[in-house]
Scaffold this active site. Structure first.
Site, mmCIF file in Angstrom:
data_model
loop_
_atom_site.group_PDB
_atom_site.id
_atom_site.type_symbol
_atom_site.label_atom_id
_atom_site.label_comp_id
_atom_site.label_asym_id
_atom_site.label_seq_id
_atom_site.Cartn_x
_atom_site.Cartn_y
_atom_site.Cartn_z
ATOM 1 N N GLU A 100 0.803 -1.227 0.000
ATOM 2 C CA GLU A 100 0.000 0.000 0.000
ATOM 3 C C GLU A 100 0.835 1.276 0.000
ATOM 4 O OE1 GLU A 100 -3.013 -0.087 3.022
ATOM 5 O OE2 GLU A 100 -4.046 -1.767 2.104
ATOM 6 N N GLU A 144 -5.214 -8.729 0.778
ATOM 7 C CA GLU A 144 -5.970 -8.376 1.987
ATOM 8 C C GLU A 144 -7.441 -8.170 1.650
ATOM 9 O OE1 GLU A 144 -4.542 -5.054 4.379
ATOM 10 O OE2 GLU A 144 -2.467 -5.680 4.050
HETATM 11 C C1 BG6 Z 1 -4.382 -2.054 5.229
HETATM 12 C C2 BG6 Z 1 -3.055 -2.404 5.806
HETATM 13 O O1 BG6 Z 1 -4.383 -0.689 5.036
HETATM 14 O O2 BG6 Z 1 -5.530 -2.275 5.955
HETATM 15 C C3 BG6 Z 1 -3.113 -3.172 7.094
HETATM 16 O O3 BG6 Z 1 -2.208 -3.017 4.874
HETATM 17 C C4 BG6 Z 1 -4.235 -2.618 7.941
HETATM 18 O O4 BG6 Z 1 -1.866 -3.120 7.699
HETATM 19 C C5 BG6 Z 1 -5.528 -2.902 7.220
HETATM 20 O O5 BG6 Z 1 -4.274 -3.084 9.253
HETATM 21 C C6 BG6 Z 1 -6.759 -2.459 7.952
HETATM 22 O O6 BG6 Z 1 -6.683 -1.106 8.266
HETATM 23 P P1 BG6 Z 1 -7.005 -0.595 9.732
HETATM 24 O O7 BG6 Z 1 -6.730 0.853 9.722
HETATM 25 O O8 BG6 Z 1 -8.423 -0.905 9.990
HETATM 26 O O9 BG6 Z 1 -6.090 -1.379 10.622
#
Ligand code: BG6
Length: 477
Positions: free
Chosen positions: A168, A377
């Site tokens: 990201e 993800e």
């Molecule tokens: C992504 C990241 O932005 O989303 C993760 O790669 C992150 O590291 C995930 O934890 C969820 O975002 P957040 O802010 O809800 O933890």
């Protein structure tokens, strides 16, 4: 209704994490400091100043965690390497204990039939490099990232086939240099665009080295893609959404996949006097550093409408409290601004819930870049409650994942070449700015912001559900 194609044989049913969010052991066995080790402890930065000093204690409990993955039947586990655990000063002296930790983790995964997917950079820059030359604000970052990547390729390239270069880049650069919510806390769009250009150089250099050192492996960046929707069919709104797509997504994915910046966005930035400095040879390097796949981190879509010249600007505020309805509109005056979408539910952190949007994302990437996609993800952050009999009934997470997996199958049927699907996340972990209250895992970690408790692992309902999904290769949701 047409018949849906099945998930391909060997599909990578996976789950993911990142070093700073799970490992803990922040100063163990010769590890150097990362920017997050410092930043999360500065007043007013994260929710209740929660940090990754201990996190889920995965560094000490990785065998227990891998045993849980094996019990679940996981086919792939995506994790990141903490750069400062391998090179405490960012370059130069290698910390053998750091190499050993990841090497043991990889062996443990392979022993259990789990494909390791390594992320080289998930935001934890060695603090030494920020102190020395401003980290990503200097082109020197490309040399040092390449050196670090080469140590990793040399040490793990014999056993690891899938690699993610940068996680990201749009988020860590945008939050680090424009909104100032991530380290180093800078709020300056010009500096942001230059740091971003330097990150592209680092990405391409590492991919070039990968070709030479791990010729049979696969590598790509993970992009946080939030497809843009227009609010209405009014031409002004269509244009606003197209501009958002170009400025917020093509700006990154075009450089990765095509080796070029998109033209309208570059013109806009030139007009504003904030375009990055592109030196001779840079674009050629980008073209030599093309990926094998696009890594996709998908959480939500965003809806846009036209924004008047005196309209809202880019000042972002994160909803870190988990209180619905607190997110504010943001945009570029005269170009676009974000707005609500009446058709979509939102999470407690105001993220839209849009499984169909995942299908849209997969199809747009396929149509524009003709690359295979690895979903690196996807998941739901929620408050989970541990019951008195030690269970977590996260049916909302099951519902969320089920709908998104179905969208993957529809996209495969549409012709998308999907390599795998990694949920975020395997265990609960630190949610950067949101502490430990916002949970994503299949496995509950018994701790909160202030109390480490016993860090016990508890299988949530979704754990048992995903085991069956994997077992049936996605045919039983
Ligand atoms: C992504 C990241 O932005 O989303 C993760 O790669 C992150 O590291 C995930 O934890 C969820 O975002 P957040 O802010 O809800 O933890």
């Amino acid at each position: 209704h047409r018949e849906l194609k099945p998930f391909p044989e060997g599909f990578l049913w996976g789950s993911a994490s990142a070093a700073y969010q799970v490992e803990g052991a922040w100063d163990a066995d010769g590890k150097g400091l990362s920017v997050w080790d410092i930043y999360a402890k500065l007043p007013g930065t994260t929710f209740k100043n929660s940090n990754g000093d201990v996190a889920a204690d995965h560094y000490n409990r990785y065998k227990e965690d891998v045993a849980l993955m094996a019990e679940m039947g996981l086919k792939a586990y995506r994790f990141s390497i903490a750069w400062a655990r391998i090179l405490p000063e960012g370059r130069g002296k290698v910390n053998e204990a750091g190499i050993r930790f990841y090497s043991d983790l990889i062996d443990e995964l392979l022993k259990n039939g789990i494909e390791p997917v390594i992320t080289l950079y998930h935001w934890d820059l060695p603090q030494a490099l920020l102190d020395e030359y401003g980290g990503f604000e200097s082109r020197r970052i490309a040399d040092d990232f390449d050196e670090y990547a080469r140590v990793c390729f040399r040490s793990f390239g014999d056993r690891v086939r899938y690699w993610v270069s940068l996680n990201e880049q749009n988020i860590f650069i945008g939050f680090g240099y424009m909104t100032g919510m991530h380290p180093p806390g800078v709020k300056d769009k010009k500096r942001m665009l230059q740091a971003n250009h330097n990150a592209f150089l680092a990405n391409a250099r590492a991919i070039k080295s990968f070709r030479e050192m791990v010729p049979s492996g696969n590598i790509g960046p993970s992009f946080a893609y939030s497809p843009a929707y227009p609010k209405t069919s009014k031409p002004e709104d269509i244009l606003a959404a197209e501009d958002a797509e170009e400025i917020l997504s093509h700006w990154w994915m075009d450089v990765y996949a095509l080796g070029e910046y998109p033209k309208a966005a570059m013109d806009l930035y030139r007009g504003l006097g904030i375009a990055p400095e592109v030196l001779p040879g840079d674009l050629e390097l980008f073209k030599e550093g093309k990926p094998d796949f696009m890594g996709l981190n998908y959480y939500q879509t965003t809806t846009y409408e036209a924004n008047p010249l005196d309209g809202v600007g880019e000042k972002l505020e994160m909803n870190t409290t988990g209180e619905k309805g607190t997110a504010k509109s943001t945009g570029i005056p005269g170009v676009y601004r974000t707005t609500g979408n009446d058709y979509l539910e939102r999470t407690n952190w105001d993220w839209t819930i849009d499984p169909e949007g995942l299908r849209v994302a997969l199809r747009r990437i396929t149509g524009r870049y003709s690359l295979p996609v690895l979903i690196t993800e996807n998941g739901l952050g929620e408050y989970d409650k541990l019951t008195d009999d030690d269970k977590v009934h996260d049916d909302y997470r099951i519902g969320y994942l089920k709908a998104h997996i179905l969208a993957c199958r529809e996209a495969i049927t549409d012709g998308v070449d999907l390599i795998g699907y990694c949920t975020w996340s395997f265990t609960d972990l630190l949610s950067w700015l949101n502490g430990y209250q916002k949970r994503y895992g299949f496995v509950y970690i018994n701790r909160d912001e202030t109390d480490l408790k016993d860090l016990r692992r508890v299988r949530k309902d979704s754990f048992h559900w995903y085991r069956k999904v994997i077992e049936s290769n996605g045919s039983e949701l």
